[in-house]
Design a protein around this motif. Sequence first.
Motif, PDB file in Angstrom:
ATOM      1  N   PRO A 155      27.790  12.150 -15.401  1.00 59.91           N
ATOM      2  CA  PRO A 155      28.700  11.879 -16.516  1.00 59.91           C
ATOM      3  C   PRO A 155      28.023  11.164 -17.679  1.00 59.91           C
ATOM      4  O   PRO A 155      28.382  11.387 -18.839  1.00 59.91           O
ATOM      5  N   VAL A 156      27.053  10.309 -17.369  1.00 63.70           N
ATOM      6  CA  VAL A 156      26.319   9.630 -18.445  1.00 63.70           C
ATOM      7  C   VAL A 156      25.571  10.657 -19.288  1.00 63.70           C
ATOM      8  O   VAL A 156      25.579  10.607 -20.528  1.00 63.70           O
ATOM      9  N   THR A 159      28.040  12.586 -21.448  1.00 61.56           N
ATOM     10  CA  THR A 159      28.491  11.790 -22.585  1.00 61.56           C
ATOM     11  C   THR A 159      27.444  11.775 -23.696  1.00 61.56           C
ATOM     12  O   THR A 159      27.769  11.958 -24.882  1.00 61.56           O
ATOM     13  N   ASN A 162      27.308  15.162 -25.441  1.00 60.76           N
ATOM     14  CA  ASN A 162      28.446  15.344 -26.350  1.00 60.76           C
ATOM     15  C   ASN A 162      28.270  14.533 -27.631  1.00 60.76           C
ATOM     16  O   ASN A 162      28.553  15.018 -28.734  1.00 60.76           O
ATOM     17  N   ALA A 163      27.810  13.294 -27.471  1.00 61.31           N
ATOM     18  CA  ALA A 163      27.635  12.431 -28.641  1.00 61.31           C
ATOM     19  C   ALA A 163      26.560  12.976 -29.574  1.00 61.31           C
ATOM     20  O   ALA A 163      26.736  13.010 -30.805  1.00 61.31           O
ATOM     21  N   LEU A 168      32.888  14.549 -30.397  1.00 61.35           N
ATOM     22  CA  LEU A 168      33.467  13.240 -30.109  1.00 61.35           C
ATOM     23  C   LEU A 168      34.955  13.390 -29.843  1.00 61.35           C
ATOM     24  O   LEU A 168      35.700  13.918 -30.679  1.00 61.35           O
ATOM     25  N   MET A 172      35.305  13.024 -23.929  1.00 64.71           N
ATOM     26  CA  MET A 172      33.873  13.315 -23.951  1.00 64.71           C
ATOM     27  C   MET A 172      33.108  12.684 -22.795  1.00 64.71           C
ATOM     28  O   MET A 172      31.997  13.102 -22.486  1.00 64.71           O
ATOM     29  N   PHE A 173      33.699  11.696 -22.129  1.00 62.85           N
ATOM     30  CA  PHE A 173      33.018  11.015 -21.030  1.00 62.85           C
ATOM     31  C   PHE A 173      33.072  11.812 -19.730  1.00 62.85           C
ATOM     32  O   PHE A 173      32.262  11.571 -18.827  1.00 62.85           O
ATOM     33  N   ARG A 176      33.173  18.669 -21.283  1.00 63.28           N
ATOM     34  CA  ARG A 176      32.300  19.275 -22.284  1.00 63.28           C
ATOM     35  C   ARG A 176      33.051  20.423 -22.949  1.00 63.28           C
ATOM     36  O   ARG A 176      33.893  21.084 -22.329  1.00 63.28           O
ATOM     37  N   TRP A 325      38.083  21.958 -23.876  1.00 71.52           N
ATOM     38  CA  TRP A 325      37.275  21.027 -23.078  1.00 71.52           C
ATOM     39  C   TRP A 325      37.520  21.308 -21.605  1.00 71.52           C
ATOM     40  O   TRP A 325      38.667  21.468 -21.172  1.00 71.52           O
TER      41      TRP A 325
END
Length: 358
Positions: A155-156, A159, A162-163, A168, A172-173, A176, A325
Motif C-alpha cells: 500500500p505504501v 500511495t 498515485n501521488a 490524488l 489513493m492509499f 489505483r 478506482w
Amino acid sequence: MLDWLGTVLTESPPPDLLRLAAVPVFAWAAYRDVRTRRVPNATWLPLALLGIALLAWDVARVSAGDLPGGLVARERFYLRVALSLGMVGSIGYLFYYFGGFGGADAKALIVLAVLFPTFPTYYLPAASLPLTRTTVGVFSLTVLSNTVIVGAAYPVAVTLRNALSGHLAPIMFIGRPIRAEEATAEYGSLLQTPGGFTRRGLDLDALRMYLRWRGTTLTAVRENPERLRDPASLPDDPAPPGDGSIPESGELAVEGDDEATADGGRRGEAGGGGDAQAATGGGGDYDDPWGAGAFLDDIEGSAYGTTAEGLRDGLDVLAEADVVWISPGMPFIVPMFVALVVSLVYGDLFFELVSLLV
C-alpha cells in the motif's frame, strides 16, 4: 560453493532439509495467484502430508532424547508445536471463515503451521540460518508476522505511485485508477458507487461472471446502459457464469457469442421478448435494474459475496465513468512467499525491530 552446499546437506537436520520443499511450491502458488487468483487445492495437500510426516519424525526424535537441553527443551518443543497448530492454524481458518482470507490463503497458512511449528536450522560453513531467532520459537508465527510487514509495503508503494502520477483522492492509499473499459481485465474490487468512494465495492470477478451469464460485454454495457438496465433485456437462456477468472489470453470470452446480440439483449425471438419488450426508453424505473437479482438467484453460490445492490451500483459506475478506482488486489500468498524466504534466511523482522526500539 561445493563446500557450502556440502555443509548444508550433511550438517542440517534431515527433516528441516525436506521442509525446503515448501519454497518452490509457494513460489509457484504466488505466481499462479498473481496471474489467475486461483491456486488449485491439490497444491496444499502434499505439503500438508509432508508436514504431518516431518512433525511425527520430530516428535520421535524429541521423545528419544535427540534434542539438547533435556526435559526443558522437550517441553518447549511441545509448547511451540501447540502454539503453531492452535494459534497460527486457527488464525488461517478464522480469517477465512469471516471473509478476511481467500481459501488458498487460509490453506497456505495452515500448511505453514503444520510444516514449520518450530525454527528450522540450516548450517553454513561460518553461520547457520535463520540468522536470528525469537524467544517464542514458533517459526510459522515468524512467517506470519513477516508477511504482515512485507504486505504493508505494498500500500505504501501504491500511495507513492498515485501521488507521483497526480492521482490524488481519499482512496489513493488503498486503490489505483484505471480506465473504466479495462475493468474486466483486472483483479480486485471497484472502490466506487454512484454515491462516492467505498471500501466494499463490486468484486471484479463477480462482474465477469455477470457479463458471461447474460452473454454481453462491458463495452456493450457502456454503449447501451439504458437498454441493459432493463431486466426485460435479459437472455432467455443465460450462459454458465464461470468462476470470474481472467482467461490466459486476457480476453473475456462470452458464452454463446454467435447468438448474442451486439448489445447483450435477448437471443432470438424465443420467449416473445425481443427488442419490443426490452425497449422502454431511457431513465425507466425497474424492480430489478440490470437483472442483478435475477443473476444472483439463477447462479449457484454467492458470486464472492456480491449483493444485488452492490452489482447494480458497480454497473452504474462502470456505465458512466471514464476512470474508476479499484483495489490493488495483491494476493496474500505473494507476501507470504517473500516472508517465508526472508524468515528462512534472516528470521523475524518484527522481533528484531522491537529489539532495536527497546
